[in-house]
Design a protein around this motif. Structure first.
Motif, PDB file in Angstrom:
ATOM      1  N   GLN A   1      16.024  10.596   9.442  1.00  0.00           N
ATOM      2  CA  GLN A   1      16.240  11.596   8.408  1.00  0.00           C
ATOM      3  C   GLN A   1      17.593  11.427   7.735  1.00  0.00           C
ATOM      4  O   GLN A   1      17.719  11.606   6.513  1.00  0.00           O
ATOM      5  N   GLU A   2      18.603  11.079   8.492  1.00  0.00           N
ATOM      6  CA  GLU A   2      19.926  10.854   7.904  1.00  0.00           C
ATOM      7  C   GLU A   2      19.919   9.632   6.996  1.00  0.00           C
ATOM      8  O   GLU A   2      20.556   9.628   5.926  1.00  0.00           O
ATOM      9  N   ILE A   3      19.178   8.610   7.385  1.00  0.00           N
ATOM     10  CA  ILE A   3      19.058   7.428   6.531  1.00  0.00           C
ATOM     11  C   ILE A   3      18.308   7.764   5.248  1.00  0.00           C
ATOM     12  O   ILE A   3      18.732   7.371   4.141  1.00  0.00           O
ATOM     13  N   LEU A   4      17.213   8.491   5.373  1.00  0.00           N
ATOM     14  CA  LEU A   4      16.435   8.850   4.183  1.00  0.00           C
ATOM     15  C   LEU A   4      17.266   9.699   3.230  1.00  0.00           C
ATOM     16  O   LEU A   4      17.170   9.548   2.001  1.00  0.00           O
TER      17      LEU A   4
ATOM     18  N   THR B   1       8.371  11.179   2.684  1.00  0.00           N
ATOM     19  CA  THR B   1       8.609  11.397   4.111  1.00  0.00           C
ATOM     20  C   THR B   1       7.344  11.779   4.867  1.00  0.00           C
ATOM     21  O   THR B   1       7.337  11.789   6.097  1.00  0.00           O
ATOM     22  N   THR B   2       6.267  12.106   4.146  1.00  0.00           N
ATOM     23  CA  THR B   2       5.009  12.442   4.819  1.00  0.00           C
ATOM     24  C   THR B   2       4.137  11.208   5.034  1.00  0.00           C
ATOM     25  O   THR B   2       3.081  11.311   5.656  1.00  0.00           O
ATOM     26  N   SER B   3       4.578  10.067   4.548  1.00  0.00           N
ATOM     27  CA  SER B   3       3.811   8.833   4.665  1.00  0.00           C
ATOM     28  C   SER B   3       4.438   7.935   5.734  1.00  0.00           C
ATOM     29  O   SER B   3       5.426   8.278   6.381  1.00  0.00           O
ATOM     30  N   GLN B   4       3.865   6.755   5.881  1.00  0.00           N
ATOM     31  CA  GLN B   4       4.401   5.769   6.818  1.00  0.00           C
ATOM     32  C   GLN B   4       5.438   4.862   6.162  1.00  0.00           C
ATOM     33  O   GLN B   4       5.899   3.898   6.794  1.00  0.00           O
ATOM     34  N   ALA B   5       5.827   5.191   4.933  1.00  0.00           N
ATOM     35  CA  ALA B   5       6.799   4.347   4.241  1.00  0.00           C
ATOM     36  C   ALA B   5       8.139   4.262   4.975  1.00  0.00           C
ATOM     37  O   ALA B   5       8.689   3.161   5.121  1.00  0.00           O
ATOM     38  N   PRO B   6       8.726   5.371   5.451  1.00  0.00           N
ATOM     39  CA  PRO B   6      10.029   5.264   6.125  1.00  0.00           C
ATOM     40  C   PRO B   6      10.023   4.348   7.346  1.00  0.00           C
ATOM     41  O   PRO B   6      10.876   3.447   7.434  1.00  0.00           O
ATOM     42  N   PRO B   7       9.079   4.503   8.305  1.00  0.00           N
ATOM     43  CA  PRO B   7       9.130   3.593   9.448  1.00  0.00           C
ATOM     44  C   PRO B   7       8.865   2.138   9.071  1.00  0.00           C
ATOM     45  O   PRO B   7       9.448   1.230   9.673  1.00  0.00           O
ATOM     46  N   HIS B   8       8.027   1.913   8.068  1.00  0.00           N
ATOM     47  CA  HIS B   8       7.774   0.531   7.657  1.00  0.00           C
ATOM     48  C   HIS B   8       8.996  -0.080   6.985  1.00  0.00           C
ATOM     49  O   HIS B   8       9.265  -1.281   7.156  1.00  0.00           O
ATOM     50  N   LEU B   9       9.745   0.713   6.245  1.00  0.00           N
ATOM     51  CA  LEU B   9      10.975   0.198   5.647  1.00  0.00           C
ATOM     52  C   LEU B   9      12.001  -0.147   6.727  1.00  0.00           C
ATOM     53  O   LEU B   9      12.651  -1.197   6.675  1.00  0.00           O
ATOM     54  N   LEU B  10      12.143   0.717   7.724  1.00  0.00           N
ATOM     55  CA  LEU B  10      13.099   0.463   8.800  1.00  0.00           C
ATOM     56  C   LEU B  10      12.688  -0.762   9.615  1.00  0.00           C
ATOM     57  O   LEU B  10      13.542  -1.571  10.002  1.00  0.00           O
ATOM     58  N   ALA B  11      11.388  -0.909   9.866  1.00  0.00           N
ATOM     59  CA  ALA B  11      10.924  -2.099  10.585  1.00  0.00           C
ATOM     60  C   ALA B  11      11.208  -3.353   9.767  1.00  0.00           C
ATOM     61  O   ALA B  11      11.602  -4.390  10.318  1.00  0.00           O
TER      62      ALA B  11
ATOM     63  N   GLN C   1       0.828  -1.211   0.000  1.00  0.00           N
ATOM     64  CA  GLN C   1       0.000   0.000   0.000  1.00  0.00           C
ATOM     65  C   GLN C   1       0.861   1.259   0.000  1.00  0.00           C
ATOM     66  O   GLN C   1       0.457   2.299  -0.533  1.00  0.00           O
ATOM     67  N   LEU C   2       2.031   1.171   0.591  1.00  0.00           N
ATOM     68  CA  LEU C   2       2.939   2.321   0.696  1.00  0.00           C
ATOM     69  C   LEU C   2       3.953   2.365  -0.456  1.00  0.00           C
ATOM     70  O   LEU C   2       4.911   3.137  -0.410  1.00  0.00           O
ATOM     71  N   ASP C   3       3.732   1.539  -1.478  1.00  0.00           N
ATOM     72  CA  ASP C   3       4.626   1.468  -2.648  1.00  0.00           C
ATOM     73  C   ASP C   3       6.023   0.990  -2.279  1.00  0.00           C
ATOM     74  O   ASP C   3       7.002   1.306  -2.977  1.00  0.00           O
ATOM     75  N   LEU C   4       6.130   0.235  -1.197  1.00  0.00           N
ATOM     76  CA  LEU C   4       7.401  -0.387  -0.835  1.00  0.00           C
ATOM     77  C   LEU C   4       7.424  -1.775  -1.477  1.00  0.00           C
ATOM     78  O   LEU C   4       7.155  -2.790  -0.852  1.00  0.00           O
ATOM     79  N   THR C   5       7.743  -1.801  -2.762  1.00  0.00           N
ATOM     80  CA  THR C   5       7.781  -3.059  -3.492  1.00  0.00           C
ATOM     81  C   THR C   5       8.934  -3.921  -2.993  1.00  0.00           C
ATOM     82  O   THR C   5       9.882  -3.432  -2.360  1.00  0.00           O
ATOM     83  N   ASP C   6       8.878  -5.213  -3.289  1.00  0.00           N
ATOM     84  CA  ASP C   6       9.972  -6.102  -2.898  1.00  0.00           C
ATOM     85  C   ASP C   6      11.286  -5.635  -3.499  1.00  0.00           C
ATOM     86  O   ASP C   6      12.334  -5.666  -2.829  1.00  0.00           O
ATOM     87  N   GLU C   7      11.236  -5.178  -4.755  1.00  0.00           N
ATOM     88  CA  GLU C   7      12.467  -4.734  -5.427  1.00  0.00           C
ATOM     89  C   GLU C   7      13.033  -3.493  -4.751  1.00  0.00           C
ATOM     90  O   GLU C   7      14.245  -3.396  -4.503  1.00  0.00           O
ATOM     91  N   LEU C   8      12.162  -2.528  -4.412  1.00  0.00           N
ATOM     92  CA  LEU C   8      12.637  -1.315  -3.749  1.00  0.00           C
ATOM     93  C   LEU C   8      13.205  -1.641  -2.371  1.00  0.00           C
ATOM     94  O   LEU C   8      14.253  -1.102  -1.972  1.00  0.00           O
TER      95      LEU C   8
END
Length: 348
Positions: free
Chosen positions: A131-134, A146-156, A104-111
């Motif tokens: 922020q430094e990681i992003l 950065t306004t979505s939940q994509a960053p925390p979901h990627l880190l998790a 849903q957050l466009d975090l595809t397996d490839e990405l």
């Protein structure tokens, strides 16, 4: 053995170190099995209520404990020595459970794979904020909203894959480090589910497989099998490890932080939280308010008001408190202030 409700509450509170505090952060964390830690201030307060003479800095700087996504897909503080086997137990399950939300957050397996590969180059020898990681990922052409939940979901996801864990906080900002740099210990128990069940019962005193499932987020069938291989004895409303001392004194009044383990370890809280007051503690959305423990029962909630001159710990009891309970809470407020390094007073 016949146990009264008062007996069960006292045994559970002692198992949680609420009547027998420990001398260091590792001892507290090991005894409680895991401390929910999506809120760093709340995790610190969970340690304070169970520790003796500790400070918030002791919690923040200890390398003997670590934070990552484990039980119920939530950040937990655990002994560093247990980080790898717990990650192997929960990581694949959590990663699979989060697949739909990542899509849903466009975090595809490839990405995600590209991002994880770049994190392996970005993080060695460093502890970086989100922020430094992003910023580092963006420089490699991996740009997240950065306004979505994509960053925390990627880190998790990276943590669930065993690549990273949380490092020390940078002020109010959490940092992330390579798991391999935070710990090199390999401590795999022969039966991880049984080991976790044993630690759970050590921490929660008397419980059922259903309680264990609620706390861990593991399927009930697995939890029942884990209980079956342990040496258990019937104890009131549940079971206890055979070595558990089924007698305990009442604990003194305690100020428990938000998301305290005492409230998160059981499927049913009615034994220590009057259902009439349950919504004052858990108003919805998974939020658990800071609570007041008196005679091993939840007797109210509390919050802090800070002014330029002092910190007020405001207790909102469910009913009138006895003089001895108020005296105990005054001592707790003094310790709360010492723990944070600020003067604090009790207000009821």
């Amino acid at each position: 053995m016949t146990l009264s409700d008062d007996d069960i509450r006292a045994i559970r509170a002692r198992a949680q170190l609420l009547s027998a505090p420990a001398p260091d952060v590792l001892s507290v964390t090991r005894a409680v099995a895991a401390i929910q830690a999506q809120s760093s201030p709340a995790a610190r307060l969970a340690v304070r209520a169970r520790g003796r003479g500790l400070t918030s800095q002791d919690v923040d700087t200890s390398r003997e404990v670590a934070r990552t996504w484990l039980m119920r897909k939530t950040l937990h503080l655990v002994p560093t020595a247990d980080l790898r086997w717990l990650n192997r137990l929960f990581g694949p399950r959590n990663a699979q459970a989060g697949q739909g939300r990542r899509r849903q957050l466009d975090l595809t397996d490839e990405l995600c794979e590209r991002a994880l590969n770049h994190l392996q180059d970005l993080l060695p020898g460093r502890a970086l904020t989100r922020q430094e990681i992003l910023k580092g990922l963006a420089a490699a052409g991996i740009v997240l909203d950065t306004t979505s939940q994509a960053p925390p979901h990627l880190l998790a996801y990276a943590a669930n894959r065993g690549l990273i864990c949380r490092g020390e906080d940078n002020g109010a900002e959490p940092t992330y480090v390579l798991l391999d740099e935070w710990t090199t210990e390999e401590n795999d128990p022969p039966d991880p589910h049984a080991e976790l069940a044993h630690r759970y019962l050590t921490a929660y005193g008397i419980a059922t497989a259903e309680d264990f499932a609620t706390w861990s987020g593991l399927p009930l069938g697995l939890c029942r099998k884990a209980f079956e291989v342990l040496d258990l004895v019937p104890a009131g409303i549940g079971f206890a490890l055979r070595e558990t001392d089924l007698s305990a004194p009442r604990c003194p009044p305690r100020l428990l932080g938000a998301f305290d383990p005492y409230l998160l370890g059981y499927a049913d809280r009615d034994l220590f939280l009057d259902p009439a007051h349950a919504k004052r503690v858990n108003s919805g959305g998974g939020m658990i308010a800071p609570t007041v423990l008196v005679d091993d029962r939840i007797a109210g909630t509390w919050h802090v008001k800070r002014t330029a001159k002092r910190t007020k710990v405001v207790v909102e009891p469910f009913a009138a408190l006895s003089r001895s309970a108020i005296a105990g809470l005054e001592s707790e407020v003094d310790d709360y202030g010492r723990f944070l390094g600020e003067a604090a007073v009790l207000v009821i």
